[in-house]
Design an enzyme around this catalytic site. Structure first.
Site, PDB file in Angstrom:
ATOM      1  N   CYS A  34       0.850  -1.183   0.000  1.00  0.00           N
ATOM      2  CA  CYS A  34       0.000   0.000   0.000  1.00  0.00           C
ATOM      3  C   CYS A  34       0.885   1.232   0.000  1.00  0.00           C
ATOM      4  O   CYS A  34       2.050   1.182   0.395  1.00  0.00           O
ATOM      5  CB  CYS A  34      -0.873   0.045   1.253  1.00  0.00           C
ATOM      6  SG  CYS A  34      -2.132  -1.239   1.306  1.00  0.00           S
ATOM      7  N   ASN A 136      -0.141   1.142   5.789  1.00  0.00           N
ATOM      8  CA  ASN A 136       0.695   0.297   4.954  1.00  0.00           C
ATOM      9  C   ASN A 136       1.406  -0.692   5.861  1.00  0.00           C
ATOM     10  O   ASN A 136       2.089  -0.300   6.791  1.00  0.00           O
ATOM     11  CB  ASN A 136       1.715   1.173   4.209  1.00  0.00           C
ATOM     12  CG  ASN A 136       2.765   0.362   3.458  1.00  0.00           C
ATOM     13  OD1 ASN A 136       3.858   0.845   3.215  1.00  0.00           O
ATOM     14  ND2 ASN A 136       2.452  -0.852   3.075  1.00  0.00           N
ATOM     15  N   GLY A 137       1.241  -1.984   5.567  1.00  0.00           N
ATOM     16  CA  GLY A 137       1.866  -3.017   6.378  1.00  0.00           C
ATOM     17  C   GLY A 137       0.892  -4.137   6.632  1.00  0.00           C
ATOM     18  O   GLY A 137      -0.103  -4.294   5.916  1.00  0.00           O
ATOM     19  N   ASP A 375      14.316  -9.223 -10.838  1.00  0.00           N
ATOM     20  CA  ASP A 375      14.412  -8.942  -9.404  1.00  0.00           C
ATOM     21  C   ASP A 375      14.188 -10.150  -8.519  1.00  0.00           C
ATOM     22  O   ASP A 375      14.743 -10.250  -7.436  1.00  0.00           O
ATOM     23  CB  ASP A 375      13.418  -7.835  -9.019  1.00  0.00           C
ATOM     24  CG  ASP A 375      12.000  -8.180  -9.436  1.00  0.00           C
ATOM     25  OD1 ASP A 375      11.318  -8.917  -8.701  1.00  0.00           O
ATOM     26  OD2 ASP A 375      11.577  -7.731 -10.506  1.00  0.00           O
ATOM     27  N   CYS A 411       5.996 -13.664   3.336  1.00  0.00           N
ATOM     28  CA  CYS A 411       6.095 -12.427   4.110  1.00  0.00           C
ATOM     29  C   CYS A 411       4.797 -12.241   4.886  1.00  0.00           C
ATOM     30  O   CYS A 411       3.718 -12.338   4.314  1.00  0.00           O
ATOM     31  CB  CYS A 411       6.310 -11.235   3.180  1.00  0.00           C
ATOM     32  SG  CYS A 411       6.281  -9.654   4.061  1.00  0.00           S
TER      33      CYS A 411
HETATM   34  S1  SF4 Z   1       9.765 -10.957   4.882  1.00  0.00           S
HETATM   35 FE1  SF4 Z   1      10.803 -10.158   3.020  1.00  0.00          FE
HETATM   36  S2  SF4 Z   1       9.259  -8.864   2.019  1.00  0.00           S
HETATM   37 FE2  SF4 Z   1       8.543  -9.225   4.110  1.00  0.00          FE
HETATM   38  S3  SF4 Z   1       9.289  -7.471   5.298  1.00  0.00           S
HETATM   39 FE3  SF4 Z   1      10.820  -9.081   5.493  1.00  0.00          FE
HETATM   40  S4  SF4 Z   1      12.299  -8.696   3.811  1.00  0.00           S
HETATM   41 FE4  SF4 Z   1      10.428  -7.532   3.372  1.00  0.00          FE
END
Ligand code: SF4
Length: 491
Positions: A34, A136-137, A375, A411
């Site tokens: 977000c 955001n999160g 990436d 994640c």
């Molecule tokens: S798990 Fe990967 S994408 Fe999620 S916050 Fe950590 S580094 Fe970022």
């Protein structure tokens, strides 16, 4: 686990993929989370400036957008599903008059893509006012917190707004100071009442949040530098991990609700942030160039040209080419006007997959030994289809170089990657992944090489999707570890 047959796939048409491979995930890499934006600027057209801010942050969320504006007496919210320029018209923006505003563009990590889930979330408070919030999160204790609310929320941002509204009997500032320490997970938040703009960031600072100053004296808060620059604001500083800032007629004041324990998201540097984002004294563009250089040092190859997978692979490919002394060329063209909303509605369109987004330039790739820089590899399908396209266009060899290590873990902090069972890097070796995607060679940047490309030290970065070390405990996560095997039937 059965690996699909690979013989002949490289030369086959795109529709000749092995049976059992569901193409629904084609073109689906990690998804942005977000973007948030806040502005306090009496006398300015805050709604239109917020619109521009969201426009610059559109890459962080393309499912819904919204703006809340206050004129000091009441808060008005306009939000809907769609891209920023689909949600707002000139007339709609002109109707949003006020001195301060918050805005949000959303990709749903929890809750569906609906009007209700679009943000800013608005709540009335016991003191008779209201609040509007953009987040955001992702929280990992949503279920536990949700039990405190009378109405069942459908996502973590609703929980946050509900708790703040419930506790805002004295002031929103006191409610944030009471509530923020109880939130577990990643949260970069802008929230306002009728007269004040607040911004706060979790103690780990997982997601970015920056403060800027307008030439006429107003204040801006945005997820990325691009959100500040587009409205003419000058970067002042980041909101610190564990910090709450309040902006009103008296200027900016700062309070702390938790001691900082920085664990900035490493993946923001690889993929999520725009190249013009600057954070902690570092430039995302320079970091990505350096990732390319590191890749060229770690995995040199006899090749003719280096091509990026646009857009996130572009700067790294330039870095690889410079380090390796190879020509850089645009061998893939991206259709910038194909968004997720277009791809989503029908299965037949989704099956067109990456061909809707990328086309090879035959004049560039034909007969060439290519280094292709991308990436990340999430499920493997996108890379596989991409390599087939390049071979169909006449590429002699395809050597894939990836600016992130294999993604082995999901994640939980706001990026929708995939479940562990869908992650090709969770279970397969690099050689097995190379065979699956059909590359002549494959190299993922080392974790140390990636970290050294950023301005951060390992201890201040979240790297959980790569190394499994979750800086914020995720309830039940350890029970899932090692439970899954990559399953070709699910990709
Ligand atoms: S798990 Fe990967 S994408 Fe999620 S916050 Fe950590 S580094 Fe970022």
């Amino acid at each position: 686990m059965q690996q699909p047959p690979l013989d002949g796939v490289a030369d086959a048409g795109l529709d000749a993929l092995p049976e059992g491979v569901d193409l629904a995930g084609y073109g689906e890499g990690p998804r942005e989370e977000c973007g948030v934006f806040g502005i306090y600027a009496p006398g300015e057209d805050v709604a239109r400036l917020t619109y521009f801010g969201l426009y610059a942050l559109q890459h962080r969320g393309q499912e819904a957008a919204g703006i809340a504006v206050s004129d000091g007496r009441r808060i008005v919210v306009h939000k809907d599903t769609g891209l920023v320029n689909q949600v707002f018209t000139d007339t709609g923006l002109a109707a949003l008059e006020g001195d301060l505003a918050v805005g949000h563009c959303r990709y749903s990590t929890t809750g569906g893509s609906t009007w209700v889930n679009a943000q800013p979330q608005y709540r009335e408070t016991p003191a008779g006012g209201g609040l509007a919030l953009g987040h955001n999160g992702n929280l990992v204790n949503t279920a536990e917190l949700a039990r405190e609310l009378d109405e069942p929320p459908s996502n973590d941002s609703e929980v946050m707004a509900g708790l703040l509204a419930r506790d805002a009997d004295v002031s929103l500032e006191e409610a944030i100071l009471r509530t923020a320490p109880r939130l577990t997970g990643a949260f970069s938040v802008v929230v306002m009442d009728e007269n004040r703009l607040y911004a706060f960031r979790d103690a780990n600072g997982v997601r970015p949040l920056q403060i800027g100053r307008l030439p006429a004296g107003g204040w801006v808060v945005a997820s990325e530098t691009a959100g500040l620059q587009i409205v003419g604001a000058v970067y002042v500083r980041d909101v610190a991990p564990g910090e709450l800032v309040c902006i009103d007629d008296h200027g900016l004041t700062s309070r702390r609700f938790a001691p900082p324990t920085p664990n900035f998201c490493l993946f923001e540097w690889v993929y999520l942030a725009r190249p013009d984002h600057r954070q902690d004294g570092g430039s995302v563009l320079f970091a990505r160039r350096q990732m390319g250089r590191v890749l060229a040092q770690e995995a040199p190859v006899d090749a003719d040209i280096v091509i990026p997978v646009p857009e996130a692979g572009r700067d790294a490919a330039a870095g690889y080419a410079a380090e390796a002394g190879l020509p850089f060329a645009d061998g893939l063209v991206k259709n910038r006007y194909v968004g997720r909303t277009f791809i989503q509605p029908s299965q037949s369109l989704r099956q067109l997959g990456i061909r809707l987004k990328l086309s090879p330039v035959q004049e560039v790739v034909e007969g060439k030994r290519l280094v292709v820089v991308d990436d990340s590899i999430v499920r493997g399908n996108t890379s596989r289809q991409l390599i087939q396209m390049l071979r169909s266009a006449g590429a002699a060899e395809v050597h894939l170089r990836i600016t992130s290590p294999p993604i082995k873990n999901p994640c939980y902090y706001g990026i929708d990657m995939a479940t562990r069972a869908e992650l090709i890097g969770a279970d397969l070796t690099v050689d097995e992944i190379r065979d699956f995607v059909g590359a002549d060679s494959l190299h993922f940047i080392s974790l140390d090489g990636l970290i050294s490309s950023t301005p951060h030290q390992k201890k201040s970065l979240c790297r959980a999707c790569f190394d499994g070390e979750y800086p914020i405990p995720v309830p039940g996560e350890h029970e899932h570890l090692a439970q899954f095997k990559f399953d070709f039937d699910t990709v």
